[in-house]
Motif scaffolding. Structure first.
Motif, PDB file in Angstrom:
ATOM      1  N   VAL A  76       0.823  -1.211   0.000  1.00 40.59           N
ATOM      2  CA  VAL A  76       0.000   0.000   0.000  1.00 40.59           C
ATOM      3  C   VAL A  76       0.856   1.259   0.000  1.00 40.59           C
ATOM      4  O   VAL A  76       0.335   2.358  -0.116  1.00 40.59           O
ATOM      5  CB  VAL A  76      -0.970   0.050   1.202  1.00 40.59           C
ATOM      6  CG1 VAL A  76      -1.997  -1.046   1.110  1.00 40.59           C
ATOM      7  CG2 VAL A  76      -0.234  -0.013   2.527  1.00 40.59           C
ATOM      8  N   ARG A  77       2.168   1.117   0.181  1.00 37.71           N
ATOM      9  CA  ARG A  77       3.081   2.262   0.110  1.00 37.71           C
ATOM     10  C   ARG A  77       4.249   1.882  -0.793  1.00 37.71           C
ATOM     11  O   ARG A  77       4.552   0.692  -0.933  1.00 37.71           O
ATOM     12  CB  ARG A  77       3.661   2.594   1.499  1.00 37.71           C
ATOM     13  CG  ARG A  77       2.664   2.969   2.548  1.00 37.71           C
ATOM     14  CD  ARG A  77       2.106   4.361   2.344  1.00 37.71           C
ATOM     15  NE  ARG A  77       1.208   4.701   3.421  1.00 37.71           N
ATOM     16  CZ  ARG A  77      -0.016   4.232   3.561  1.00 37.71           C
ATOM     17  NH1 ARG A  77      -0.500   3.404   2.660  1.00 37.71           N
ATOM     18  NH2 ARG A  77      -0.770   4.588   4.571  1.00 37.71           N
ATOM     19  N   THR A  79       7.559   0.670  -1.661  1.00 38.56           N
ATOM     20  CA  THR A  79       8.353  -0.216  -0.807  1.00 38.56           C
ATOM     21  C   THR A  79       9.610  -0.644  -1.546  1.00 38.56           C
ATOM     22  O   THR A  79       9.568  -0.873  -2.755  1.00 38.56           O
ATOM     23  CB  THR A  79       7.509  -1.463  -0.445  1.00 38.56           C
ATOM     24  OG1 THR A  79       6.295  -1.020   0.132  1.00 38.56           O
ATOM     25  CG2 THR A  79       8.219  -2.367   0.534  1.00 38.56           C
ATOM     26  N   LEU A  80      10.722  -0.758  -0.825  1.00 35.76           N
ATOM     27  CA  LEU A  80      11.962  -1.223  -1.443  1.00 35.76           C
ATOM     28  C   LEU A  80      11.808  -2.679  -1.880  1.00 35.76           C
ATOM     29  O   LEU A  80      11.213  -3.481  -1.151  1.00 35.76           O
ATOM     30  CB  LEU A  80      13.125  -1.111  -0.448  1.00 35.76           C
ATOM     31  CG  LEU A  80      13.533   0.302  -0.033  1.00 35.76           C
ATOM     32  CD1 LEU A  80      14.571   0.230   1.076  1.00 35.76           C
ATOM     33  CD2 LEU A  80      14.086   1.066  -1.226  1.00 35.76           C
ATOM     34  N   ASP A  83      12.684  -5.289   0.603  1.00 39.79           N
ATOM     35  CA  ASP A  83      11.781  -5.573   1.726  1.00 39.79           C
ATOM     36  C   ASP A  83      10.646  -6.509   1.331  1.00 39.79           C
ATOM     37  O   ASP A  83       9.906  -6.982   2.185  1.00 39.79           O
ATOM     38  CB  ASP A  83      11.180  -4.262   2.264  1.00 39.79           C
ATOM     39  CG  ASP A  83      12.199  -3.467   3.067  1.00 39.79           C
ATOM     40  OD1 ASP A  83      13.182  -4.073   3.514  1.00 39.79           O
ATOM     41  OD2 ASP A  83      12.006  -2.250   3.221  1.00 39.79           O
TER      42      ASP A  83
ATOM     43  N   GLU B  35       4.696   5.543  10.535  1.00 40.70           N
ATOM     44  CA  GLU B  35       5.520   5.989   9.413  1.00 40.70           C
ATOM     45  C   GLU B  35       6.434   7.152   9.798  1.00 40.70           C
ATOM     46  O   GLU B  35       7.535   7.281   9.305  1.00 40.70           O
ATOM     47  CB  GLU B  35       4.603   6.460   8.267  1.00 40.70           C
ATOM     48  CG  GLU B  35       4.333   5.410   7.235  1.00 40.70           C
ATOM     49  CD  GLU B  35       3.393   5.930   6.146  1.00 40.70           C
ATOM     50  OE1 GLU B  35       3.620   5.589   4.990  1.00 40.70           O
ATOM     51  OE2 GLU B  35       2.430   6.651   6.472  1.00 40.70           O
ATOM     52  N   THR B  82       7.097   1.701   7.902  1.00 39.46           N
ATOM     53  CA  THR B  82       5.957   1.705   6.989  1.00 39.46           C
ATOM     54  C   THR B  82       5.354   0.306   6.915  1.00 39.46           C
ATOM     55  O   THR B  82       6.063  -0.653   6.621  1.00 39.46           O
ATOM     56  CB  THR B  82       6.411   2.129   5.576  1.00 39.46           C
ATOM     57  OG1 THR B  82       6.965   3.437   5.663  1.00 39.46           O
ATOM     58  CG2 THR B  82       5.257   2.136   4.597  1.00 39.46           C
ATOM     59  N   VAL B  83       4.066   0.211   7.191  1.00 33.76           N
ATOM     60  CA  VAL B  83       3.368  -1.068   7.020  1.00 33.76           C
ATOM     61  C   VAL B  83       2.872  -1.124   5.586  1.00 33.76           C
ATOM     62  O   VAL B  83       2.093  -0.264   5.172  1.00 33.76           O
ATOM     63  CB  VAL B  83       2.174  -1.197   7.988  1.00 33.76           C
ATOM     64  CG1 VAL B  83       1.434  -2.507   7.756  1.00 33.76           C
ATOM     65  CG2 VAL B  83       2.637  -1.086   9.426  1.00 33.76           C
ATOM     66  N   SER B  95       8.513  -1.970   6.405  1.00 33.75           N
ATOM     67  CA  SER B  95       9.628  -1.471   5.624  1.00 33.75           C
ATOM     68  C   SER B  95      10.210  -0.288   6.392  1.00 33.75           C
ATOM     69  O   SER B  95       9.481   0.419   7.073  1.00 33.75           O
ATOM     70  CB  SER B  95       9.079  -1.051   4.252  1.00 33.75           C
ATOM     71  OG  SER B  95      10.029  -0.381   3.510  1.00 33.75           O
TER      72      SER B  95
END
Lengths: 84, 407
Positions: A76-77, A79-80, A83, B35, B82-83, B95
């Motif tokens: 949802v964001r 992300t690397l 990860d 976050e 960050t989830v 993350s």
């Protein structure tokens, strides 16, 4: 007003979204598939509600199932890859 | 690296921190992720005088105290985490921190809200910010968003931030109505703005808002506004244009000016355009619950306009139809920090009970504290919040009757 940007991630303008609605898009996912609105890094967090308002005249009833919105997906964001 | 704990909390704002404290008091191991590098969430930008208690509400101080209390109880707070996914087993993928996956017994989502966008020609230029971002810049980072700022949005939050910027030495060129367009709907009607302000007249936590609200409740009552002859009202050094709306933002590469037009009481644009020189524009279009994690966890979502839009279906103890998944704070409906704190306490107790722990606070007392906080809140972000809460209670009963609830 017609060339105002609605989806700033993908640079999709109001006229393109109106065109998608004229072509038969009846929900956010339909607009997304036609225009890429909501497919950028923010995943529709900024533009999705605006697109929904453009689609909904008049707005939906309380409790109505929210199929009109696109479904959130992971990640949802941004992300690397390391990860994932 | 994998990690197990009794309770994971997403969001270190007032709801998340208080829930973590309550769960830790019941003897549970708790991890809070956020976050932002520092705990506090929106509390960090809040500073005002509460007319009810006649005391100062210093959000930064409150968040420091809550984080300290949580730390003393053994709560682990992971900032900058960050989830990006929630599994059906309530595991969290992270993350930004060494912990890769968090595997809790129970999960509280207290993800808060996001700001609604309000597109107007030029809104993507550097120098246009949302009102919440302006508040963070001003009160958290002590950075002026511009030398001369126009605020578009006549609502409690926008007026508070306008006042905060004014006090911080920013030249606030004025507060006007948000853009009138297909995408703003009823937002930009003077009648609506005035009715909305009149609603907070008694409780307004700062001078500008209180004065504007009194004006709205008296001289500018929703009925009288149709006969409104004057446009600009000057309160505490800031001009409010009840009959003026932002129509465009111009500039070569960054904000250099804003175009305004007069608005009839019903919200239609009238008269010629005029341009004012500003180097920043702050737009307020309201908040909506940030539901993405609740959605991917598999929680059923319902649309309740009075709560701010799409929200996760939840019961009177902030439980959801998914076993051991709980929600609190603005994710359940847009309200102020006091309500979020009370909801955090309630959610923390519900979580403890779901994991077989005793709590000092009874479910009834926790629920009563939430409604007390609602009544005494100096901010009402959603005008018909009580109706929204009642609608949610009804939807929850229907879901139970259908047998949706797994608990």
């Amino acid at each position: 007003m017609n060339d105002v940007i609605i989806c700033r991630c993908e640079g999709v303008r109001l006229s393109e979204i109106e065109q998608a609605i004229r072509e038969g898009a009846s929900a956010v996912p339909g607009v997304k598939k036609r225009t890429r609105a909501g497919m950028g890094p923010c995943q529709g967090r900024v533009c999705q509600r605006v697109v929904l308002q453009l689609l909904q005249q008049p707005p939906s009833e309380a409790g109505e199932s929210p199929d009109a919105l696109q479904r959130s997906r992971s990640p949802v964001r941004p992300t690397l890859l390391g990860d994932l | 690296m994998n990690d197990a704990c009794d309770v994971a909390v997403v969001g270190a704002g007032p709801a998340g921190l208080v829930a973590a404290i309550e769960a830790a008091r019941a003897g549970l191991s708790v991890t809070v992720v956020d976050e932002f590098p520092w705990p506090g969430g929106r509390l960090l930008g809040q500073l005002y005088t509460d007319p009810r208690s006649h005391g100062r509400w210093d959000g930064r101080k409150i968040s420091r105290q809550l984080a300290q209390e949580a730390g003393e109880l053994g709560v682990r707070i992971l900032g900058g985490a960050t989830v990006w996914a929630v599994g059906r087993d309530l595991s969290l993928e992270l993350s930004g921190v060494p912990v890769g996956t968090l595997r809790p017994q129970a999960l509280l989502l207290a993800t808060g809200a996001a700001e609604r966008a309000l597109p107007v020609p030029g809104w993507t230029k550097p120098g246009v910010v949302c009102v919440g971002a302006a508040q963070t810049f001003t009160n958290v980072h002590h950075v002026a968003i511009g030398r001369r700022v126009l605020v578009a949005g006549i609502d409690p939050l926008a007026l508070s931030v306008a006042m905060e910027m004014h006090h911080a030495g920013v030249d606030v060129a004025g507060v006007v109505l948000p853009p009138v367009s297909t995408t703003s709907g009823a937002l930009a009607s003077p009648e609506r703005a005035v009715a909305r302000l009149a609603d907070v007249a008694d409780l307004a936590p700062n001078g500008l808002l209180r004065a504007a609200a009194r004006l709205a409740a008296g001289k500018l009552s929703p009925l009288a506004v149709s006969a409104l002859r004057f446009d600009l009202v000057r309160v505490g050094g800031v001009s409010i244009g009840f009959r003026t709306a932002l129509v465009a933002v111009e500039g070569d590469g960054r904000v250099e000016s804003a175009t305004l037009r007069s608005v009839a009481p019903d919200g239609t644009l009238v008269g010629p355009e005029r341009r004012i020189e500003v180097d920043a524009v702050c737009i307020s279009a309201g908040l909506y619950p940030l539901t993405d994690l609740a959605e991917i966890a598999g929680c059923p979502m319902v649309e309740v306009e009075e709560l701010g839009g799409l929200v996760p279906l939840h019961g009177p103890g902030l439980e959801t139809p998914l076993e051991r998944l709980f929600v609190a704070g603005n994710l359940t409906g847009i309200e102020g920090a006091k309500v979020a704190i009370a909801q955090g306490r309630q959610a923390g107790c519900s979580i403890a009970r779901s994991l077989g722990r005793a709590t000092l606070v009874s479910p009834e007392d926790a629920a009563r504290a939430v409604s007390d906080a609602r009544t005494s809140s100096p901010f009402r972000f959603q005008p018909r919040i009580a109706a929204g809460r009642a609608a949610m209670a009804e939807l929850w009963q229907q879901a139970i009757a259908r047998g949706d609830q797994s608990a």
